[in-house]
Enzyme design. Structure first.
Site, PDB file in Angstrom:
ATOM      1  N   ARG B  16      -5.592 -90.808 107.179  1.00  0.00           N
ATOM      2  CA  ARG B  16      -4.514 -90.628 106.201  1.00  0.00           C
ATOM      3  C   ARG B  16      -3.433 -89.709 106.780  1.00  0.00           C
ATOM      4  O   ARG B  16      -2.333 -90.148 107.102  1.00  0.00           O
ATOM      5  CB  ARG B  16      -5.075 -90.021 104.894  1.00  0.00           C
ATOM      6  CG  ARG B  16      -4.125 -90.083 103.698  1.00  0.00           C
ATOM      7  CD  ARG B  16      -3.060 -89.002 103.668  1.00  0.00           C
ATOM      8  NE  ARG B  16      -3.619 -87.660 103.646  1.00  0.00           N
ATOM      9  CZ  ARG B  16      -2.889 -86.558 103.796  1.00  0.00           C
ATOM     10  NH1 ARG B  16      -1.576 -86.655 103.990  1.00  0.00           N
ATOM     11  NH2 ARG B  16      -3.455 -85.364 103.790  1.00  0.00           N
ATOM     12  N   ASP B  17      -3.752 -88.461 106.953  1.00  0.00           N
ATOM     13  CA  ASP B  17      -2.781 -87.455 107.387  1.00  0.00           C
ATOM     14  C   ASP B  17      -2.238 -87.780 108.773  1.00  0.00           C
ATOM     15  O   ASP B  17      -1.024 -87.664 109.029  1.00  0.00           O
ATOM     16  CB  ASP B  17      -3.483 -86.086 107.378  1.00  0.00           C
ATOM     17  CG  ASP B  17      -2.530 -84.919 107.520  1.00  0.00           C
ATOM     18  OD1 ASP B  17      -1.373 -85.121 107.910  1.00  0.00           O
ATOM     19  OD2 ASP B  17      -2.946 -83.789 107.246  1.00  0.00           O
ATOM     20  N   HIS B 210      -7.642 -76.609 104.339  1.00  0.00           N
ATOM     21  CA  HIS B 210      -6.905 -77.563 105.173  1.00  0.00           C
ATOM     22  C   HIS B 210      -5.967 -76.728 106.041  1.00  0.00           C
ATOM     23  O   HIS B 210      -4.906 -76.301 105.584  1.00  0.00           O
ATOM     24  CB  HIS B 210      -6.145 -78.541 104.268  1.00  0.00           C
ATOM     25  CG  HIS B 210      -5.337 -79.560 105.025  1.00  0.00           C
ATOM     26  ND1 HIS B 210      -5.721 -80.881 105.134  1.00  0.00           N
ATOM     27  CD2 HIS B 210      -4.186 -79.456 105.725  1.00  0.00           C
ATOM     28  CE1 HIS B 210      -4.837 -81.543 105.852  1.00  0.00           C
ATOM     29  NE2 HIS B 210      -3.892 -80.694 106.225  1.00  0.00           N
ATOM     30  N   HIS B 212      -3.997 -75.690 109.756  1.00  0.00           N
ATOM     31  CA  HIS B 212      -3.304 -76.294 110.899  1.00  0.00           C
ATOM     32  C   HIS B 212      -3.376 -75.404 112.128  1.00  0.00           C
ATOM     33  O   HIS B 212      -3.611 -74.203 112.029  1.00  0.00           O
ATOM     34  CB  HIS B 212      -1.844 -76.561 110.523  1.00  0.00           C
ATOM     35  CG  HIS B 212      -1.667 -77.779 109.666  1.00  0.00           C
ATOM     36  ND1 HIS B 212      -0.458 -78.386 109.464  1.00  0.00           N
ATOM     37  CD2 HIS B 212      -2.559 -78.523 108.963  1.00  0.00           C
ATOM     38  CE1 HIS B 212      -0.606 -79.441 108.674  1.00  0.00           C
ATOM     39  NE2 HIS B 212      -1.869 -79.534 108.343  1.00  0.00           N
ATOM     40  N   CYS B 243       1.961 -81.018 111.235  1.00  0.00           N
ATOM     41  CA  CYS B 243       3.373 -80.786 111.517  1.00  0.00           C
ATOM     42  C   CYS B 243       3.581 -80.373 112.961  1.00  0.00           C
ATOM     43  O   CYS B 243       3.918 -79.230 113.235  1.00  0.00           O
ATOM     44  CB  CYS B 243       3.919 -79.672 110.622  1.00  0.00           C
ATOM     45  SG  CYS B 243       4.213 -80.133 108.928  1.00  0.00           S
ATOM     46  N   ASN B 252      -2.660 -80.637 112.743  1.00  0.00           N
ATOM     47  CA  ASN B 252      -3.977 -80.454 112.143  1.00  0.00           C
ATOM     48  C   ASN B 252      -4.978 -79.855 113.120  1.00  0.00           C
ATOM     49  O   ASN B 252      -4.893 -80.076 114.335  1.00  0.00           O
ATOM     50  CB  ASN B 252      -4.511 -81.813 111.678  1.00  0.00           C
ATOM     51  CG  ASN B 252      -3.894 -82.234 110.361  1.00  0.00           C
ATOM     52  OD1 ASN B 252      -3.950 -81.485 109.389  1.00  0.00           O
ATOM     53  ND2 ASN B 252      -3.306 -83.421 110.318  1.00  0.00           N
TER      54      ASN B 252
END
Lengths: 314, 314
Positions: B16-17, B210, B212, B243, B252
């Site tokens: 997904r991400d 979540h 990064h 990002c 991620n």
């Protein structure tokens, strides 16, 4: 506002660990400019080179000149790596404030690296400490215990052996014993366990954490060491040196990223991050072909980032 | 031997991400093969796609087919991201076990990202939760609170606002609220503080971390979250998505590196690392032009590495 500011000491090892790991030889003038840029950023301890025969490590042939130059910075602690008594004598003559002797925790690594058993290295350290006590009593003497978290040759290194060797080294006369994750095999649970034991065994003589980012755990391991009470951390600007296995897999923990982590956490490093990032240019000027790592350098400081001195950047 | 084995749940968000962050569209057959490879490695939760209009995100046009395929794996929890009630309805129809709704902690980010205030998003979530209670009571509903640790538009996000919004979301009917470091601005002290507060405020409804790796602190932040009691972690294979600001600056947290950290620490993930590393090939086959990150993939497992099942690799 932090009512009780914690502090850490960042020991920049790039001019030693980094420069001796790359094939290119950085010209002396560039080394001096790099040290100056690091000091301008607030770095207060730099390992500037190794006292080893120039035929073995031509990158370090000018180490005495670099020590002499670095000594001119008031407040800077100038370290040098020495493999033996002869190196320590040369370092003392050049004016190093402190020498660091690598001793392997792994017997296999010790034999492969310096063709000496750990027991023979312990004897070398004992001689060195005895000479130091008589001839250079103001020069510091630390051991960085390599492969303390595992060895590429023998795999696991028993923790009891690490602690026993650390105790023997202190008995042999060294001021401090730190632990190095030479091949990037450490994990945070192990780092916390081993540094906690080291501090229990050695007290004030428990030394620096020298941790690598080979498998991406460098900063997590530094965090674990910090939580175990460690307050001195080796790191290398641009991640230069260490044991990089592959492109993108840096060896040493990147100084810029480590300083960012601590400053963001409210732990004072005494280092100005924008100036530290600017010092990369001095490194790059002296080693234009070498890739430099660093996530903070790539991404920039986050918007509104405030360091422990209260300065806002980004 | 670990007398009391800790466990964590790794939620793979790459399909997904990751896939919605890259321009290339992975063909459906490759998505299915990638999910199969992840499941074969022991991954037990995968966020397989987003239920959003295909004209906005053509990468996700086949999400219902991917959900249907993933559902065939017994024991796999199939998640999907949904931005609103309509998406949740489509996800329920496709058979997703759980939906995740992104809600921004930052008002500026909320307006820029979905053209809604936080209050408007809260109302959307309330409608969605009411619909879920009546029509899909067995489907889980979580919110991932984006920009919870800072925002590229407004900078700092007050922690009180994060906790207040989390409480309002639970009152609106969601099962769990997790916190996302959307732009890689978190530090370990902040992560520990905020997740500790979240757990105090929400109890069992405190959700996933979540985090990064934009500035290299991804794993250190996961460690801090783990120490604060978090047991579910989002991560993306190959660090796809998030990002990324620059080459080398992944977004991620890399699943492979996170699993390595936990398994090395003696914290069970249920995932087999060599098979997880092998699953990168399924990802690469479907996105041959995309760079994949991962320090463990680059460096390999350390010699003698033993996972929490007692299997020795490397």
């Amino acid at each position: 506002m932090h009512t009780k500011m914690s502090q850490v000491q960042i020991s920049e090892v790039g001019p030693r660990d980094g420069l001796q790991s790359v094939k290119a030889i950085m010209p002396t003038a560039h080394k001096l400019a790099w040290v100056d840029a690091l000091v301008a950023a607030g770095v207060s301890e730099v390992e500037v080179g190794s006292f080893v025969p120039a035929r073995l490590l031509p990158q370090m042939a000018d180490v005495a000149d670099v020590v002499a130059h670095a000594r001119r910075h008031a407040g800077l602690r100038v370290l040098a790596l020495v493999p033996n008594l002869r190196g320590a004598q040369a370092a003392a003559q050049a004016g190093a404030h402190k020498v660091s002797v690598p001793v392997s925790a792994s017997e296999a690594h010790s034999l492969a690296n310096v063709r000496k058993t750990r027991a023979q290295m312990l004897e070398e350290v004992r001689s060195l400490a005895a000479w130091r006590a008589e001839h250079a009593p103001h020069m510091g003497l630390e051991v960085g215990m390599s492969t303390a978290f595992g060895c590429t040759l023998q795999g696991a290194v028993p923790e009891d052996e690490v602690i026993a060797l650390a105790e023997q080294l202190v008995a042999a006369g060294v001021d401090e014993v730190g632990l190095s994750d030479t091949s990037g095999m450490a994990n945070p649970a192990q780092v916390r366990r081993l540094f906690t034991r080291l501090r229990q065994a050695l007290g004030e003589r428990a030394g620096a954490a020298h941790l690598h980012n080979t498998r991406g755990l460098g900063l997590a391991n530094c965090l674990a060491a910090y939580e175990a009470g460690v307050r001195t951390f080796d790191a290398s600007q641009g991640g230069l040196g260490g044991c990089p296995y592959a492109p993108g897999a840096s060896g040493n923990v990147v100084t810029e990223d480590l300083v960012f982590m601590f400053e963001a956490m409210g732990v004072s490093t005494g280092i100005d991050l924008p100036r530290l990032l600017a010092a990369r240019e001095a490194l790059r000027a002296g080693l234009p072909e070498e890739p430099l790592y660093g996530m903070v350098a790539d991404a920039g400081l986050p918007k509104g980032f405030t360091d422990t001195k209260g300065a806002t950047h980004g």
